[in-house]
Structure formats: C-alpha cells, structure tokens
Design a protein around this motif. Sequence first.
Motif, PDB file in Angstrom:
ATOM      1  N   GLU A 104      30.430  16.464  -0.998  1.00  0.00           N
ATOM      2  CA  GLU A 104      29.268  16.095  -1.807  1.00  0.00           C
ATOM      3  C   GLU A 104      29.569  14.908  -2.716  1.00  0.00           C
ATOM      4  N   ILE A 105      30.784  14.924  -3.319  1.00  0.00           N
ATOM      5  CA  ILE A 105      31.157  13.828  -4.218  1.00  0.00           C
ATOM      6  C   ILE A 105      31.342  12.530  -3.438  1.00  0.00           C
ATOM      7  N   LEU A 106      31.960  12.634  -2.258  1.00  0.00           N
ATOM      8  CA  LEU A 106      32.128  11.436  -1.435  1.00  0.00           C
ATOM      9  C   LEU A 106      30.775  10.853  -1.037  1.00  0.00           C
ATOM     10  N   GLN A 107      29.806  11.723  -0.744  1.00  0.00           N
ATOM     11  CA  GLN A 107      28.469  11.244  -0.398  1.00  0.00           C
ATOM     12  C   GLN A 107      27.812  10.564  -1.593  1.00  0.00           C
ATOM     13  N   MET A 108      28.045  11.154  -2.790  1.00  0.00           N
ATOM     14  CA  MET A 108      27.496  10.541  -3.997  1.00  0.00           C
ATOM     15  C   MET A 108      28.084   9.143  -4.202  1.00  0.00           C
ATOM     16  N   LEU A 109      29.377   9.003  -3.957  1.00  0.00           N
ATOM     17  CA  LEU A 109      30.016   7.694  -4.122  1.00  0.00           C
ATOM     18  C   LEU A 109      29.526   6.689  -3.085  1.00  0.00           C
ATOM     19  N   ARG A 110      29.244   7.180  -1.878  1.00  0.00           N
ATOM     20  CA  ARG A 110      28.673   6.279  -0.873  1.00  0.00           C
ATOM     21  C   ARG A 110      27.313   5.785  -1.329  1.00  0.00           C
ATOM     22  N   ASP A 111      26.514   6.695  -1.913  1.00  0.00           N
ATOM     23  CA  ASP A 111      25.198   6.301  -2.429  1.00  0.00           C
ATOM     24  C   ASP A 111      25.339   5.291  -3.562  1.00  0.00           C
ATOM     25  N   ILE A 112      26.338   5.522  -4.432  1.00  0.00           N
ATOM     26  CA  ILE A 112      26.578   4.586  -5.536  1.00  0.00           C
ATOM     27  C   ILE A 112      26.960   3.216  -5.002  1.00  0.00           C
ATOM     28  N   LYS A 113      27.841   3.199  -4.026  1.00  0.00           N
ATOM     29  CA  LYS A 113      28.266   1.934  -3.430  1.00  0.00           C
ATOM     30  C   LYS A 113      27.071   1.187  -2.843  1.00  0.00           C
ATOM     31  N   SER A 114      26.194   1.923  -2.154  1.00  0.00           N
ATOM     32  CA  SER A 114      25.011   1.290  -1.565  1.00  0.00           C
ATOM     33  C   SER A 114      24.090   0.742  -2.640  1.00  0.00           C
ATOM     34  N   LYS A 115      23.922   1.512  -3.735  1.00  0.00           N
ATOM     35  CA  LYS A 115      23.041   1.074  -4.820  1.00  0.00           C
ATOM     36  C   LYS A 115      23.590  -0.173  -5.500  1.00  0.00           C
ATOM     37  N   VAL A 116      24.914  -0.211  -5.695  1.00  0.00           N
ATOM     38  CA  VAL A 116      25.533  -1.387  -6.320  1.00  0.00           C
ATOM     39  C   VAL A 116      25.302  -2.623  -5.464  1.00  0.00           C
ATOM     40  N   GLN A 117      25.449  -2.472  -4.155  1.00  0.00           N
ATOM     41  CA  GLN A 117      25.223  -3.605  -3.258  1.00  0.00           C
ATOM     42  C   GLN A 117      23.784  -4.086  -3.326  1.00  0.00           C
ATOM     43  N   GLN A 118      22.837  -3.143  -3.383  1.00  0.00           N
ATOM     44  CA  GLN A 118      21.426  -3.518  -3.486  1.00  0.00           C
ATOM     45  C   GLN A 118      21.148  -4.257  -4.786  1.00  0.00           C
ATOM     46  N   ASN A 119      21.704  -3.738  -5.899  1.00  0.00           N
ATOM     47  CA  ASN A 119      21.497  -4.380  -7.201  1.00  0.00           C
ATOM     48  C   ASN A 119      22.086  -5.776  -7.243  1.00  0.00           C
ATOM     49  N   SER A 120      23.293  -5.930  -6.663  1.00  0.00           N
ATOM     50  CA  SER A 120      23.939  -7.240  -6.651  1.00  0.00           C
ATOM     51  C   SER A 120      23.137  -8.241  -5.837  1.00  0.00           C
ATOM     52  N   THR A 121      22.610  -7.788  -4.706  1.00  0.00           N
ATOM     53  CA  THR A 121      21.787  -8.665  -3.872  1.00  0.00           C
ATOM     54  C   THR A 121      20.511  -9.073  -4.591  1.00  0.00           C
ATOM     55  N   MET A 122      19.874  -8.100  -5.270  1.00  0.00           N
ATOM     56  CA  MET A 122      18.642  -8.386  -5.992  1.00  0.00           C
ATOM     57  C   MET A 122      18.891  -9.363  -7.135  1.00  0.00           C
ATOM     58  N   LEU A 123      19.999  -9.172  -7.876  1.00  0.00           N
ATOM     59  CA  LEU A 123      20.319 -10.054  -8.991  1.00  0.00           C
ATOM     60  C   LEU A 123      20.622 -11.464  -8.502  1.00  0.00           C
ATOM     61  N   LYS A 124      21.313 -11.571  -7.349  1.00  0.00           N
ATOM     62  CA  LYS A 124      21.626 -12.889  -6.800  1.00  0.00           C
ATOM     63  C   LYS A 124      20.349 -13.621  -6.400  1.00  0.00           C
ATOM     64  N   LYS A 125      19.412 -12.887  -5.787  1.00  0.00           N
ATOM     65  CA  LYS A 125      18.140 -13.500  -5.404  1.00  0.00           C
ATOM     66  C   LYS A 125      17.383 -13.981  -6.632  1.00  0.00           C
ATOM     67  N   PHE A 126      17.414 -13.151  -7.691  1.00  0.00           N
ATOM     68  CA  PHE A 126      16.729 -13.541  -8.924  1.00  0.00           C
ATOM     69  C   PHE A 126      17.321 -14.825  -9.494  1.00  0.00           C
ATOM     70  N   LYS A 127      18.661 -14.911  -9.539  1.00  0.00           N
ATOM     71  CA  LYS A 127      19.309 -16.112 -10.076  1.00  0.00           C
ATOM     72  C   LYS A 127      18.971 -17.337  -9.230  1.00  0.00           C
ATOM     73  N   ASP A 128      18.990 -17.156  -7.884  1.00  0.00           N
ATOM     74  CA  ASP A 128      18.684 -18.281  -7.000  1.00  0.00           C
ATOM     75  C   ASP A 128      17.250 -18.756  -7.205  1.00  0.00           C
ATOM     76  N   ASN A 129      16.321 -17.794  -7.316  1.00  0.00           N
ATOM     77  CA  ASN A 129      14.922 -18.164  -7.515  1.00  0.00           C
ATOM     78  C   ASN A 129      14.696 -18.827  -8.851  1.00  0.00           C
ATOM     79  N   THR A 130      15.406 -18.338  -9.879  1.00  0.00           N
ATOM     80  CA  THR A 130      15.249 -18.911 -11.212  1.00  0.00           C
ATOM     81  C   THR A 130      15.714 -20.349 -11.240  1.00  0.00           C
TER      82      THR A 130
END
Length: 321
Positions: free
Chosen positions: A134-160
């Motif tokens: 269960e904890i490993l699955q939670m960490l996989r979800d965290i890793k996926s969320k971090v990647q999504q956030n980083s991608t979204m922030l990069k797009k925001f900076k590029d657009n700005t």
Amino acid sequence: MYAVITFQDSDELMVVPSNWLSSDMKHCYWPPFKSTEKCMEAVQNKLNPETEGKPWEKLRIIFLGQYDTFEMAKEGQKQYKEYKERSYPLDTILPGIKRQKLESTQGMSNNQLQPLLPASPASTSRMSADDKVEILQMLRDIKSKVQQNSTMLKKFKDNTVSEAPSSTFVPSKDIKANLKLPLRTFEDVARTEMELKNATTRKKYIKYFSRLGGFVPKDVIKNIMQQVLTDDLAMQFNWQGRGNKKPFSQLMLTDVIRDAALNRNINRGYCETEIKKYLSYAPGRKKSKEQGGPGHEISNVISTSVMDNQPENRETFLIND
C-alpha cells in the motif's frame, strides 16, 4: 504601473515598479538595500533604479503580469502565490518531505523511493506485506503527481515568457490614454465602434487587452473589462439588451475582447460567460466602492456558487441576458 515577477535564481515572487524592468521583460533592477522596509519603500515610491548615479544589479526574472496600482499588483501576487501552493499539495501528504526532495524523486525507481518513507527501521520491519504494498503504491502515486505538477509549472513558465510584452510594445498609461479608456458614456462607445472599423486600430486594442495580465482566465477577462468600461456604463448593458439596457454582444468591441482572450488561450464560450458575469455584477461593484469596502467580491462568490447549484435562480437569468 507595477509588475508581478519571479526571480529565476531564487524563485521569489515579488511586486516591482514597471520602470525597474528591462525593455524585453527578462531582467529587473533590484536595490542594494539590506533593510526589507527600505526595499519596500523603494518599490512603492518607484525610485529610479540607481544609487548615486550607479545602476542597481540586474537580476533574471520571469514576467507574470502588469497592473495599474500597487494594491492591484499585491492582489495579483497573492493569486500567483496561491496557485503555486496549489501546485504542490504533496507537502500536506508527507509534511516531513520538502518540495525539493519530492521533485528529486521523478527519476527514482520504487526501490529508491523507499528511504523517503516517514517511518523508523524498527516500525518498517513490523509492517505487513499488505502495508508495504500500500505504501509503495502511495509513493508511485506521489511520483506521478510530482511529474504532473512539474510539467504543468514548466508549461506555465513557457507560456508566461512567450506572452511577455516585446520591447516594441509595453502596455502603459500613455497607450491607455491614446485608446481613451475606460469608456464612460455611450458617446465614447460610439466613437470606439467607429475607430474599430480601422484594422490597424483594432489590432492595437487587441494587443493592449491581451497583455493586461491575469493568471487564471477569470482574472484575464476581469482585467480587460475593468479597462473597457466604468461600472456606471457597465450597468447600462447586458448581453442581449433586454429590458432598457443595450446589447453588449452586438458591439465590435466585444469581438475585440474575444480576440484578445483567444490570444491568452481562453475560448469564446468561457469569455462570453465571464463578460456576462462582469456586466451583471456592476451594480454590486459600484455599491461596494461607494461604501468603501470589498463586499462585492463576497457577493460575487456567493452568487456564482448559487448559480452552480440552482440553474433556475434569478442570478443565472441575469448572467444569461
């Protein structure tokens, strides 16, 4: 005028006078004062960026938006900050893990992620197999969320960066004066409608409106409408011209606002919805200003909430005018 910027080297979100920015909006002068109070005083007084004739240090920045007053810029800074914090909700999941550590997990395997578990070796050894899975699955979800956030922030900076004004066009009070905004009377509207028949003038309006700032689409349209109409004049319009009001949807100016919004990746339908809201809230804004308080912001939020849950109520009828 004032701008909201982020220093690239420190990631600090700041409000600065527009006269501290370079013409390409990629650098900003910053005072050498050690006192925070003195720096803030320099910002509010829009001091020339030099001391005894010597220019201040230039720092690399990301330009986020430009505002007419210091108070409006501080509000914009607050909105950017709130967005940035919402982009990193993981701090609330694992409070002991700092953002930098979460970002560094992007390239880690599941085995590499295990040391981040907030548990001691003894407690880990007593975990059941199901708990570990269960904890490993939670960490996989965290890793996926971090990647999504980083991608979204990069797009925001590029657009700005891509939306930052060029050295040949920086929205200013002079440009606003040349466009004779905001409109205060129907005579002003008629004059502007005549001007917009000229393709060159139309492009000037679109360019100016699309660079007024605003982080989320709602704020982009609000900033544009604030520049277009006074509240007194906005009260004389609704979308279709029902009752004794004029139809805002039939103006060439409305097409210009749509085009400016499209330049900010805001689709036509959303733009029209926010214009309808802005027109319907004009009486509340005027009353709040007369009373000297921010009450209209609260009433707007309440009205919007009611509309979402009760499509048939009176507020929805007003906005669909």
